[in-house]
Design a protein around this motif. Structure first.
Motif, short mmCIF file in Angstrom:
data_model
loop_
_atom_site.label_atom_id
_atom_site.label_comp_id
_atom_site.label_asym_id
_atom_site.label_seq_id
_atom_site.Cartn_x
_atom_site.Cartn_y
_atom_site.Cartn_z
N LEU A 288 0.86 -1.17 0.00
CA LEU A 288 0.00 0.00 0.00
C LEU A 288 0.90 1.23 0.00
CD1 LEU A 288 -2.90 1.12 0.24
CD2 LEU A 288 -2.62 1.03 2.71
N HIS A 289 0.81 2.01 -1.07
CA HIS A 289 1.61 3.22 -1.21
C HIS A 289 0.71 4.43 -1.13
CE1 HIS A 289 5.45 1.41 -2.50
NE2 HIS A 289 4.66 0.48 -3.03
N GLY A 290 1.20 5.47 -0.46
CA GLY A 290 0.49 6.74 -0.45
C GLY A 290 0.69 7.42 -1.79
N TRP A 291 -0.18 8.36 -2.10
CA TRP A 291 -0.06 9.09 -3.35
C TRP A 291 1.26 9.86 -3.39
CZ3 TRP A 291 -3.62 7.12 -6.24
CH2 TRP A 291 -3.79 7.60 -7.53
N ASN A 292 1.82 10.13 -2.19
CA ASN A 292 3.09 10.83 -2.10
C ASN A 292 4.29 9.90 -2.33
OD1 ASN A 292 3.20 9.34 0.26
ND2 ASN A 292 3.00 11.10 1.62
N GLY A 293 4.04 8.64 -2.63
CA GLY A 293 5.11 7.68 -2.92
C GLY A 293 5.58 6.87 -1.74
N ARG A 294 5.22 7.28 -0.52
CA ARG A 294 5.66 6.56 0.68
C ARG A 294 4.95 5.21 0.79
NH1 ARG A 294 4.31 9.71 5.66
NH2 ARG A 294 5.11 7.82 6.58
N HIS A 295 5.70 4.22 1.24
CA HIS A 295 5.10 2.92 1.54
C HIS A 295 4.45 3.05 2.91
CE1 HIS A 295 5.29 -1.36 2.96
NE2 HIS A 295 4.64 -1.46 1.81
N ILE A 296 3.14 2.87 2.99
CA ILE A 296 2.46 3.07 4.27
C ILE A 296 1.95 1.78 4.89
CG2 ILE A 296 1.88 5.48 3.84
CD1 ILE A 296 -0.94 4.64 3.12
N GLY A 297 1.97 0.67 4.16
CA GLY A 297 1.52 -0.57 4.77
C GLY A 297 1.25 -1.64 3.73
N TRP A 298 0.37 -2.58 4.11
CA TRP A 298 0.05 -3.73 3.27
C TRP A 298 -1.46 -3.94 3.21
CZ3 TRP A 298 4.03 -3.35 6.60
CH2 TRP A 298 5.31 -3.50 6.06
N PHE A 299 -1.91 -4.55 2.14
CA PHE A 299 -3.31 -4.93 1.97
C PHE A 299 -3.31 -6.42 1.69
CE2 PHE A 299 -7.11 -5.42 -0.83
CZ PHE A 299 -8.06 -5.05 0.10
N VAL A 300 -3.69 -7.22 2.70
CA VAL A 300 -3.62 -8.67 2.60
C VAL A 300 -4.99 -9.26 2.93
CG1 VAL A 300 -2.49 -10.75 3.48
CG2 VAL A 300 -1.20 -8.61 3.34
N ASN A 301 -5.56 -10.01 1.99
CA ASN A 301 -6.86 -10.67 2.18
C ASN A 301 -7.95 -9.73 2.68
OD1 ASN A 301 -5.79 -13.17 1.39
ND2 ASN A 301 -5.05 -13.57 3.46
N GLY A 302 -8.00 -8.53 2.11
CA GLY A 302 -9.07 -7.58 2.46
C GLY A 302 -8.82 -6.78 3.72
N HIS B 243 0.08 -4.04 12.40
CA HIS B 243 -1.21 -4.00 13.10
C HIS B 243 -2.31 -3.68 12.11
CE1 HIS B 243 0.75 -2.97 17.22
NE2 HIS B 243 1.42 -3.88 16.54
N ARG B 244 -3.48 -4.26 12.33
CA ARG B 244 -4.64 -3.97 11.48
C ARG B 244 -5.05 -2.52 11.69
NH1 ARG B 244 -8.81 -8.83 11.13
NH2 ARG B 244 -7.32 -10.53 10.93
N VAL B 245 -5.38 -1.87 10.58
CA VAL B 245 -5.84 -0.48 10.64
C VAL B 245 -7.26 -0.37 10.10
CG1 VAL B 245 -5.31 1.89 9.99
CG2 VAL B 245 -3.46 0.28 10.32
N GLY B 246 -7.62 -1.24 9.19
CA GLY B 246 -8.95 -1.22 8.59
C GLY B 246 -9.14 -2.43 7.71
N SER B 247 -10.32 -2.54 7.13
CA SER B 247 -10.61 -3.68 6.25
C SER B 247 -11.76 -3.32 5.32
CB SER B 247 -10.97 -4.91 7.08
OG SER B 247 -12.11 -4.67 7.87
N ILE B 248 -11.93 -4.15 4.30
CA ILE B 248 -13.10 -3.98 3.45
C ILE B 248 -14.31 -4.51 4.24
CG2 ILE B 248 -11.79 -4.08 1.30
CD1 ILE B 248 -12.70 -6.98 0.99
N GLY C 275 5.57 -9.64 10.95
CA GLY C 275 4.50 -10.60 11.21
C GLY C 275 3.22 -9.81 11.38
N LEU C 276 2.15 -10.23 10.73
CA LEU C 276 0.90 -9.48 10.78
C LEU C 276 0.10 -9.87 12.01
CD1 LEU C 276 -0.04 -9.68 7.00
CD2 LEU C 276 1.19 -7.87 8.20
N SER C 277 -0.39 -8.87 12.71
CA SER C 277 -1.10 -9.05 13.97
C SER C 277 -2.60 -9.15 13.74
CB SER C 277 -0.79 -7.86 14.87
OG SER C 277 -1.62 -7.85 16.00
N SER C 278 -3.29 -9.81 14.63
CA SER C 278 -4.76 -9.84 14.57
C SER C 278 -5.34 -8.68 15.38
CB SER C 278 -5.30 -11.17 15.08
OG SER C 278 -4.92 -11.35 16.42
N GLY C 279 -4.47 -7.95 16.11
CA GLY C 279 -4.93 -6.81 16.90
C GLY C 279 -5.00 -5.55 16.06
#
Length: 102
Positions: free
Chosen positions: A19-33, A41-46, A80-84
């Motif tokens: 997941l990249h910001g429009w400013n080019g920075r890598h801000i995170g990941w989008f994995v399985n929704g 840490h989880r920040v949001g979801s579909i 490692g991706l957290s469930s929290g």
């Protein structure tokens, strides 16, 4: 895939699992929704992956014209991706990748 705020501003895009910001920075990941920040840490979801009841979807604003994307910065090593969930609000997380928004 581009990600817009409810206000209609493009703030981020997905490239593979990154997941990249429009400013080019890598801000995170989008994995399985699910969206994860750089700490894993989880920040949001579909909607279909959200563990909570959802409100009705509000009306969306018209989309603004997208700024030109900045060059991508290096991708962080995926932790490692957290469930929290993170304490950071989802919109604030997305705004960290915005161009020209306060």
């Amino acid at each position: 895939m581009s990600i817009y705020l409810w206000s209609g501003h493009a703030v981020a895009y997905i490239s593979g699992e990154n997941l990249h910001g429009w400013n080019g920075r890598h801000i995170g990941w989008f994995v399985n929704g699910v969206f994860y920040n750089r700490l894993g840490h989880r920040v949001g979801s579909i909607g279909s992956k959200c563990p909570y009841a959802l409100y009705a979807t509000p009306a969306k604003y018209a989309k603004y014209t997208k700024y030109a994307k900045y060059a991508r910065c290096a991708v962080y090593v995926r932790p490692g991706l957290s469930s929290g969930y993170s304490q950071e609000p989802f919109e604030e997380f997305l705004r960290s990748g915005a161009v020209g928004l306060v």
